[in-house]
Design a protein around this motif. Structure first.
Motif, PDB file in Angstrom:
ATOM      1  N   ASP A  48      42.427  53.353  33.365  1.00  0.00           N
ATOM      2  CA  ASP A  48      43.418  53.934  32.219  1.00  0.00           C
ATOM      3  C   ASP A  48      42.644  53.578  30.957  1.00  0.00           C
ATOM      4  OD1 ASP A  48      43.540  51.235  32.397  1.00  0.00           O
ATOM      5  OD2 ASP A  48      45.463  51.217  31.572  1.00  0.00           O
ATOM      6  N   TYR A  49      41.470  52.904  30.769  1.00  0.00           N
ATOM      7  CA  TYR A  49      40.845  52.990  29.573  1.00  0.00           C
ATOM      8  C   TYR A  49      39.359  52.684  29.894  1.00  0.00           C
ATOM      9  CZ  TYR A  49      39.219  50.538  25.359  1.00  0.00           C
ATOM     10  OH  TYR A  49      38.242  50.422  24.351  1.00  0.00           O
ATOM     11  N   VAL A  50      38.637  53.428  29.208  1.00  0.00           N
ATOM     12  CA  VAL A  50      37.340  53.760  29.197  1.00  0.00           C
ATOM     13  C   VAL A  50      36.701  53.691  27.730  1.00  0.00           C
ATOM     14  CG1 VAL A  50      35.257  54.974  30.038  1.00  0.00           C
ATOM     15  CG2 VAL A  50      37.567  55.088  31.505  1.00  0.00           C
ATOM     16  N   GLY A  51      36.336  52.328  27.410  1.00  0.00           N
ATOM     17  CA  GLY A  51      35.943  52.228  26.015  1.00  0.00           C
ATOM     18  C   GLY A  51      34.297  52.261  26.121  1.00  0.00           C
ATOM     19  N   PRO A  52      33.510  51.898  25.153  1.00  0.00           N
ATOM     20  CA  PRO A  52      32.067  51.863  25.081  1.00  0.00           C
ATOM     21  C   PRO A  52      31.614  50.755  25.795  1.00  0.00           C
ATOM     22  CG  PRO A  52      33.133  51.718  22.898  1.00  0.00           C
ATOM     23  CD  PRO A  52      34.237  51.846  23.462  1.00  0.00           C
ATOM     24  N   TRP A  53      32.313  49.560  25.967  1.00  0.00           N
ATOM     25  CA  TRP A  53      31.775  48.589  26.692  1.00  0.00           C
ATOM     26  C   TRP A  53      32.665  47.975  27.806  1.00  0.00           C
ATOM     27  CZ3 TRP A  53      26.794  47.737  26.160  1.00  0.00           C
ATOM     28  CH2 TRP A  53      26.459  47.950  24.656  1.00  0.00           C
ATOM     29  N   LEU A  54      34.234  48.216  27.462  1.00  0.00           N
ATOM     30  CA  LEU A  54      35.145  47.541  28.506  1.00  0.00           C
ATOM     31  C   LEU A  54      35.790  48.739  29.007  1.00  0.00           C
ATOM     32  CD1 LEU A  54      36.982  44.999  29.017  1.00  0.00           C
ATOM     33  CD2 LEU A  54      38.406  45.768  27.200  1.00  0.00           C
ATOM     34  N   LEU A  55      35.836  48.434  30.689  1.00  0.00           N
ATOM     35  CA  LEU A  55      36.707  49.371  31.400  1.00  0.00           C
ATOM     36  C   LEU A  55      38.059  48.555  32.060  1.00  0.00           C
ATOM     37  CD1 LEU A  55      33.715  50.505  33.549  1.00  0.00           C
ATOM     38  CD2 LEU A  55      34.667  51.653  31.764  1.00  0.00           C
ATOM     39  N   GLY A  56      38.796  49.265  31.821  1.00  0.00           N
ATOM     40  CA  GLY A  56      40.288  48.927  32.479  1.00  0.00           C
ATOM     41  C   GLY A  56      40.718  49.800  33.509  1.00  0.00           C
ATOM     42  N   LEU A  57      41.023  49.172  34.666  1.00  0.00           N
ATOM     43  CA  LEU A  57      41.524  49.816  35.805  1.00  0.00           C
ATOM     44  C   LEU A  57      42.500  48.983  36.545  1.00  0.00           C
ATOM     45  CD1 LEU A  57      39.087  49.159  38.798  1.00  0.00           C
ATOM     46  CD2 LEU A  57      38.559  48.217  36.445  1.00  0.00           C
ATOM     47  N   TYR A  58      43.188  49.879  37.307  1.00  0.00           N
ATOM     48  CA  TYR A  58      44.172  49.283  38.425  1.00  0.00           C
ATOM     49  C   TYR A  58      43.840  49.489  39.770  1.00  0.00           C
ATOM     50  CZ  TYR A  58      47.768  48.983  34.705  1.00  0.00           C
ATOM     51  OH  TYR A  58      48.573  48.411  33.699  1.00  0.00           O
ATOM     52  N   VAL A  59      43.545  48.313  40.570  1.00  0.00           N
ATOM     53  CA  VAL A  59      43.374  48.386  41.714  1.00  0.00           C
ATOM     54  C   VAL A  59      44.623  48.234  42.789  1.00  0.00           C
ATOM     55  CG1 VAL A  59      41.826  47.305  43.729  1.00  0.00           C
ATOM     56  CG2 VAL A  59      41.042  47.742  41.443  1.00  0.00           C
ATOM     57  N   GLY A  60      45.481  49.253  43.303  1.00  0.00           N
ATOM     58  CA  GLY A  60      46.657  49.119  43.530  1.00  0.00           C
ATOM     59  C   GLY A  60      47.434  48.794  42.406  1.00  0.00           C
ATOM     60  N   ALA A  61      48.210  47.539  42.605  1.00  0.00           N
ATOM     61  CA  ALA A  61      49.172  47.247  41.284  1.00  0.00           C
ATOM     62  C   ALA A  61      48.536  46.164  40.489  1.00  0.00           C
ATOM     63  CB  ALA A  61      50.543  46.577  41.766  1.00  0.00           C
ATOM     64  N   GLU A  62      47.167  45.912  40.867  1.00  0.00           N
ATOM     65  CA  GLU A  62      46.460  44.610  40.018  1.00  0.00           C
ATOM     66  C   GLU A  62      45.716  45.208  38.918  1.00  0.00           C
ATOM     67  OE1 GLU A  62      43.643  40.970  41.434  1.00  0.00           O
ATOM     68  OE2 GLU A  62      44.408  42.388  42.739  1.00  0.00           O
ATOM     69  N   ARG A  63      45.837  44.675  37.887  1.00  0.00           N
ATOM     70  CA  ARG A  63      45.037  45.096  36.541  1.00  0.00           C
ATOM     71  C   ARG A  63      43.768  44.239  36.426  1.00  0.00           C
ATOM     72  NH1 ARG A  63      43.892  48.605  32.773  1.00  0.00           N
ATOM     73  NH2 ARG A  63      44.273  48.273  31.002  1.00  0.00           N
ATOM     74  N   LEU A  64      42.797  44.840  36.216  1.00  0.00           N
ATOM     75  CA  LEU A  64      41.452  44.240  36.132  1.00  0.00           C
ATOM     76  C   LEU A  64      40.706  44.992  34.769  1.00  0.00           C
ATOM     77  CD1 LEU A  64      39.937  44.551  39.682  1.00  0.00           C
ATOM     78  CD2 LEU A  64      40.986  42.698  38.658  1.00  0.00           C
ATOM     79  N   TRP A  65      39.944  44.116  34.323  1.00  0.00           N
ATOM     80  CA  TRP A  65      39.233  44.501  33.126  1.00  0.00           C
ATOM     81  C   TRP A  65      37.695  44.204  33.568  1.00  0.00           C
ATOM     82  CZ3 TRP A  65      40.964  47.208  29.270  1.00  0.00           C
ATOM     83  CH2 TRP A  65      42.501  46.856  28.826  1.00  0.00           C
ATOM     84  N   LEU A  66      36.809  45.336  33.281  1.00  0.00           N
ATOM     85  CA  LEU A  66      35.216  44.908  33.586  1.00  0.00           C
ATOM     86  C   LEU A  66      34.725  45.027  32.427  1.00  0.00           C
ATOM     87  CD1 LEU A  66      34.787  47.811  36.533  1.00  0.00           C
ATOM     88  CD2 LEU A  66      35.049  45.205  36.742  1.00  0.00           C
ATOM     89  N   TRP A  67      34.073  43.905  32.252  1.00  0.00           N
ATOM     90  CA  TRP A  67      33.443  43.617  31.100  1.00  0.00           C
ATOM     91  C   TRP A  67      31.699  43.990  31.503  1.00  0.00           C
ATOM     92  CZ3 TRP A  67      35.425  42.331  26.539  1.00  0.00           C
ATOM     93  CH2 TRP A  67      36.698  41.920  26.621  1.00  0.00           C
ATOM     94  N   PRO A  68      30.768  44.100  30.455  1.00  0.00           N
ATOM     95  CA  PRO A  68      29.541  44.456  30.854  1.00  0.00           C
ATOM     96  C   PRO A  68      28.658  43.397  31.483  1.00  0.00           C
ATOM     97  CG  PRO A  68      29.704  45.059  28.434  1.00  0.00           C
ATOM     98  CD  PRO A  68      30.903  44.452  28.946  1.00  0.00           C
ATOM     99  N   ASP A  69      29.185  41.974  31.320  1.00  0.00           N
ATOM    100  CA  ASP A  69      28.629  40.988  31.905  1.00  0.00           C
ATOM    101  C   ASP A  69      29.090  40.588  33.128  1.00  0.00           C
ATOM    102  OD1 ASP A  69      31.027  39.951  30.937  1.00  0.00           O
ATOM    103  OD2 ASP A  69      29.929  38.264  30.088  1.00  0.00           O
ATOM    104  N   SER A  70      30.339  41.305  33.587  1.00  0.00           N
ATOM    105  CA  SER A  70      30.773  41.119  35.130  1.00  0.00           C
ATOM    106  C   SER A  70      30.014  41.529  36.219  1.00  0.00           C
ATOM    107  CB  SER A  70      32.112  41.515  34.942  1.00  0.00           C
ATOM    108  OG  SER A  70      32.274  42.868  34.807  1.00  0.00           O
TER     109      SER A  70
END
Length: 88
Positions: A48-70
């Motif tokens: 639901d969010y695709v920024g220049p560095w940060l990605l926001g996603l839902y896996v099932g009902a769980e909210r996750l943020w993917l940072w470049p260093d992750s």
């Protein structure tokens, strides 16, 4: 005190392991490869969010943020290609 308790519980509830994403047509799904080496159940994945560095996603009902260093750079680019819709 209550806020500290809630934050501590959220911290302990964070997933551990590796998220494996698969694409079936236009649908994304994910499974956690748990620390014990077992695969978790397949869950729908939605970005639901695709920024220049940060990605926001839902896996099932769980909210996750993917940072470049992750995750490694090549994996980060592969995930961005998975969530990119042509024409956007």
């Amino acid at each position: 005190m209550c806020v500290a308790f809630v934050l501590w519980r959220q911290y302990l509830a964070q997933p551990e392991g590796v998220l494996q994403l698969t694409k079936h047509g236009s649908q994304l799904s994910g499974r956690w490869l748990l620390v014990e080496g077992e695969l978790g159940k397949e869950l729908p994945v939605r970005f639901d969010y695709v920024g220049p560095w940060l990605l926001g996603l839902y896996v099932g009902a769980e909210r996750l943020w993917l940072w470049p260093d992750s995750l490694p750079g090549a994996s980060h680019r592969a995930v961005r290609r998975l969530c990119h819709r042509p024409g956007r």
